[in-house]
Design a protein around this motif. Structure first.
Motif, mmCIF file in Angstrom:
data_model
loop_
_atom_site.group_PDB
_atom_site.id
_atom_site.type_symbol
_atom_site.label_atom_id
_atom_site.label_comp_id
_atom_site.label_asym_id
_atom_site.label_seq_id
_atom_site.Cartn_x
_atom_site.Cartn_y
_atom_site.Cartn_z
ATOM 1 N N SER A 39 72.583 29.967 86.328
ATOM 2 C CA SER A 39 72.292 31.037 87.291
ATOM 3 C C SER A 39 71.177 30.654 88.261
ATOM 4 C CB SER A 39 71.918 32.324 86.550
ATOM 5 O OG SER A 39 70.783 32.101 85.721
ATOM 6 N N ALA A 40 70.272 29.777 87.823
ATOM 7 C CA ALA A 40 69.184 29.330 88.699
ATOM 8 C C ALA A 40 69.607 28.174 89.596
ATOM 9 C CB ALA A 40 67.981 28.909 87.859
ATOM 10 N N ALA A 41 70.808 27.645 89.360
ATOM 11 C CA ALA A 41 71.345 26.511 90.126
ATOM 12 C C ALA A 41 70.380 25.317 90.123
ATOM 13 C CB ALA A 41 71.668 26.925 91.563
ATOM 14 N N ASP A 42 69.758 25.075 88.951
ATOM 15 C CA ASP A 42 68.790 23.984 88.876
ATOM 16 C C ASP A 42 69.147 22.947 87.806
ATOM 17 O OD1 ASP A 42 68.248 25.331 86.521
ATOM 18 O OD2 ASP A 42 66.110 25.663 86.953
ATOM 19 N N ASN A 43 70.427 22.892 87.422
ATOM 20 C CA ASN A 43 70.828 21.933 86.386
ATOM 21 C C ASN A 43 71.888 20.949 86.873
ATOM 22 O OD1 ASN A 43 72.937 23.819 86.534
ATOM 23 N ND2 ASN A 43 73.436 23.602 84.353
ATOM 24 N N LEU A 128 68.726 15.777 89.558
ATOM 25 C CA LEU A 128 68.642 14.316 89.472
ATOM 26 C C LEU A 128 69.839 13.722 90.195
ATOM 27 C CD1 LEU A 128 67.623 11.574 88.177
ATOM 28 C CD2 LEU A 128 69.102 12.136 86.223
ATOM 29 N N VAL A 129 69.588 12.671 90.984
ATOM 30 C CA VAL A 129 70.664 11.846 91.531
ATOM 31 C C VAL A 129 70.452 10.451 90.968
ATOM 32 C CG1 VAL A 129 71.833 10.978 93.582
ATOM 33 C CG2 VAL A 129 70.712 13.209 93.659
ATOM 34 N N PRO A 147 64.906 14.831 101.408
ATOM 35 C CA PRO A 147 63.720 14.711 100.546
ATOM 36 C C PRO A 147 63.278 16.016 99.906
ATOM 37 C CG PRO A 147 63.103 14.553 102.876
ATOM 38 C CD PRO A 147 64.602 14.495 102.818
ATOM 39 N N LYS A 148 63.592 17.145 100.520
ATOM 40 C CA LYS A 148 63.159 18.430 99.973
ATOM 41 C C LYS A 148 64.193 19.041 99.031
ATOM 42 C CE LYS A 148 59.368 18.184 102.262
ATOM 43 N NZ LYS A 148 58.129 17.790 101.536
ATOM 44 N N ARG A 149 65.320 18.377 98.869
ATOM 45 C CA ARG A 149 66.380 18.925 98.032
ATOM 46 C C ARG A 149 66.566 18.151 96.731
ATOM 47 N NH1 ARG A 149 69.120 22.891 99.983
ATOM 48 N NH2 ARG A 149 70.659 22.637 98.334
ATOM 49 N N VAL A 150 66.184 16.887 96.710
ATOM 50 C CA VAL A 150 66.408 16.054 95.530
ATOM 51 C C VAL A 150 65.235 16.209 94.568
ATOM 52 C CG1 VAL A 150 66.702 13.697 94.699
ATOM 53 C CG2 VAL A 150 67.806 14.413 96.829
ATOM 54 N N GLY A 151 65.536 16.648 93.345
ATOM 55 C CA GLY A 151 64.474 16.833 92.369
ATOM 56 C C GLY A 151 63.906 15.523 91.865
ATOM 57 N N SER A 152 64.772 14.539 91.604
ATOM 58 C CA SER A 152 64.348 13.224 91.148
ATOM 59 C C SER A 152 65.493 12.257 91.394
ATOM 60 C CB SER A 152 63.969 13.250 89.661
ATOM 61 O OG SER A 152 65.084 13.627 88.859
ATOM 62 N N LEU A 153 65.185 10.958 91.381
ATOM 63 C CA LEU A 153 66.246 9.980 91.604
ATOM 64 C C LEU A 153 66.015 8.744 90.756
ATOM 65 C CD1 LEU A 153 65.435 7.371 93.680
ATOM 66 C CD2 LEU A 153 65.286 9.258 95.299
ATOM 67 N N LEU A 154 67.125 8.132 90.384
ATOM 68 C CA LEU A 154 67.120 6.913 89.580
ATOM 69 C C LEU A 154 68.087 5.930 90.214
ATOM 70 C CD1 LEU A 154 66.429 5.274 86.995
ATOM 71 C CD2 LEU A 154 68.341 6.472 85.877
ATOM 72 N N ALA A 155 67.574 4.752 90.582
ATOM 73 C CA ALA A 155 68.404 3.705 91.165
ATOM 74 C C ALA A 155 68.375 2.494 90.240
ATOM 75 C CB ALA A 155 67.895 3.334 92.557
ATOM 76 N N VAL A 156 69.530 2.185 89.632
ATOM 77 C CA VAL A 156 69.623 1.102 88.660
ATOM 78 C C VAL A 156 70.295 -0.108 89.308
ATOM 79 C CG1 VAL A 156 70.448 0.437 86.365
ATOM 80 C CG2 VAL A 156 69.851 2.831 86.833
ATOM 81 N N ARG A 337 60.417 15.765 83.960
ATOM 82 C CA ARG A 337 59.426 15.946 85.028
ATOM 83 C C ARG A 337 59.816 17.061 85.986
ATOM 84 N NH1 ARG A 337 57.572 10.367 87.732
ATOM 85 N NH2 ARG A 337 56.325 11.873 88.908
ATOM 86 N N THR A 338 61.097 17.342 86.079
ATOM 87 C CA THR A 338 61.565 18.370 87.005
ATOM 88 C C THR A 338 61.905 19.672 86.291
ATOM 89 O OG1 THR A 338 63.815 17.442 86.868
ATOM 90 C CG2 THR A 338 62.411 16.684 88.670
ATOM 91 N N ALA A 339 61.529 19.784 85.039
ATOM 92 C CA ALA A 339 61.843 20.991 84.259
ATOM 93 C C ALA A 339 61.076 22.202 84.803
ATOM 94 C CB ALA A 339 61.500 20.760 82.803
#
Length: 339
Positions: A39-43, A128-129, A147-156, A337-339
């Motif tokens: 419902s919070a659209a944060d997952n 997370l992206v 930049p204001k929409r992405v909570g965190s990112l991981l580039a492997v 970290r984005t919890a």
């Protein structure tokens, strides 16, 4: 997660204007999703596909033992333009099928994914992206574009642009494929695909991997058996689609995005989200040195090097258990970290 928990669908983009100004006619994104948006659209977690990878390849991260992605997230895997699932040379509108298919940038892919999320996922801001290889390049592009929409990112095993030696490597596999006259004639290009696979496999892993028999950990008794597997895998691919994705990779440059004027440092500095980059010590084309150079322009980013002889393949979803565990641990850290 089981196969039954994943749902595949298509998102029509209509006539999609690319960064080049060309219109991709009747464009669409293929995607698969598991879980539901809360419902919070944060997952929402976005996992873009990699070069030559179908959507189901990224499921390995969610289906690994003790994966943090299995803890109540809405997982979205959008397919790269050109991979044969989203709009590609092989399935485009008739007027753009084959050689008429226009060049597509990494930013084009990310903008299309953003539109998909806006219309079908309640315009959620991704928690997370994360991606490997070209998927990681898209993750960095996401962070720079939004930049204001992405909570965190991981580039492997990924950089923000295709460095010169990486581009030369790609020229090599491209030349091997294009040397088959059947390609230009519209045939299956079996000889070209076999050659492509043989050149590629030598770059995908490290020298020590071959010298010390690392292929045995993958279930192959000999190098010949590994090469045969790569050939069989590439014979299932469409040669023209491989070339389309290769062009996106080879021209991939975060600084080419409109507004950055070719300034890579400025484009990377725009990333405001917590970021972890994970190169592999033995990656022969997305080198640890190049990844660290990119990360130096991202404020607060962390570089975690995969200490593996598996080369570029170390970071692939489910390829090597030890590296996969480290990637999942990085995802867990970012999600916390984005919890």
């Amino acid at each position: 997660m089981t196969d039954e928990q994943w749902v595949e669908d298509f998102f029509p983009l209509g006539d999609f204007i690319l960064d080049s100004g060309t219109v991709l006619r009747d464009a669409y994104l293929a995607y698969c999703v598991a879980g539901t948006l809360n419902s919070a659209a944060d997952n929402l977690v976005v996992l873009p596909t990699h070069y030559g990878g179908a959507m189901n390849a990224n499921r390995a991260w969610a289906e690994a033992p003790d994966s943090p992605l299995a803890q109540g997230y809405c997982l979205l895997i959008p397919a790269l333009f050109g991979n044969g699932e989203s709009s590609s040379l092989s399935n485009a509108a008739p007027s753009q099928r084959g050689a008429a298919f226009p060049p597509v940038s990494l930013a084009d892919n990310v903008r299309a994914q953003r539109q998909l999320i806006a219309e079908r996922f309640d315009d959620a801001a991704p928690r997370l992206v994360a991606g490997w290889s070209m998927g990681g390049m898209q993750a960095l592009q996401w962070g720079s574009l939004y930049p204001k929409r992405v909570g965190s990112l991981l580039a492997v095993c990924a950089t923000a642009h295709c460095y010169p030696h990486n581009a030369v490597f790609l020229d090599g596999v491209k030349a091997a494929l294009e040397a088959d006259p059947a390609l230009a004639a519209g045939g299956l290009a079996e000889r070209g695909l076999r050659a492509f696979a043989r050149v590629y496999v030598g770059w995908a892993y490290s020298q020590r991997f071959f010298r010390d028999g690392g292929y045995r950990a993958l279930g192959f008794d000999t190098i010949d058996a590994l090469v045969a597997h790569w050939e069989a895998d590439h014979l299932r691919a469409d040669a023209h689609n491989l070339l389309a994705m290769l062009a996106t990779w080879q021209t991939g440059d975060i600084a080419r995005t409109p507004g950055f004027g070719g300034d890579t440092a400025a484009a990377l500095a725009r990333i405001d989200a917590p970021a972890i980059v994970m190169p592999c010590r033995s990656d022969l084309y997305f080198t640890a040195e190049d990844v660290a150079a990119d990360a130096s322009h991202i404020a607060g980013s962390e570089c975690r090097v995969l200490d593996s002889d598996f080369g570029h393949c170390a970071g692939g979803p489910g390829y090597e258990p030890a590296s996969t565990r480290r990637v999942l641990d990085a995802m867990q850290a970012l999600l916390e970290r984005t919890a």
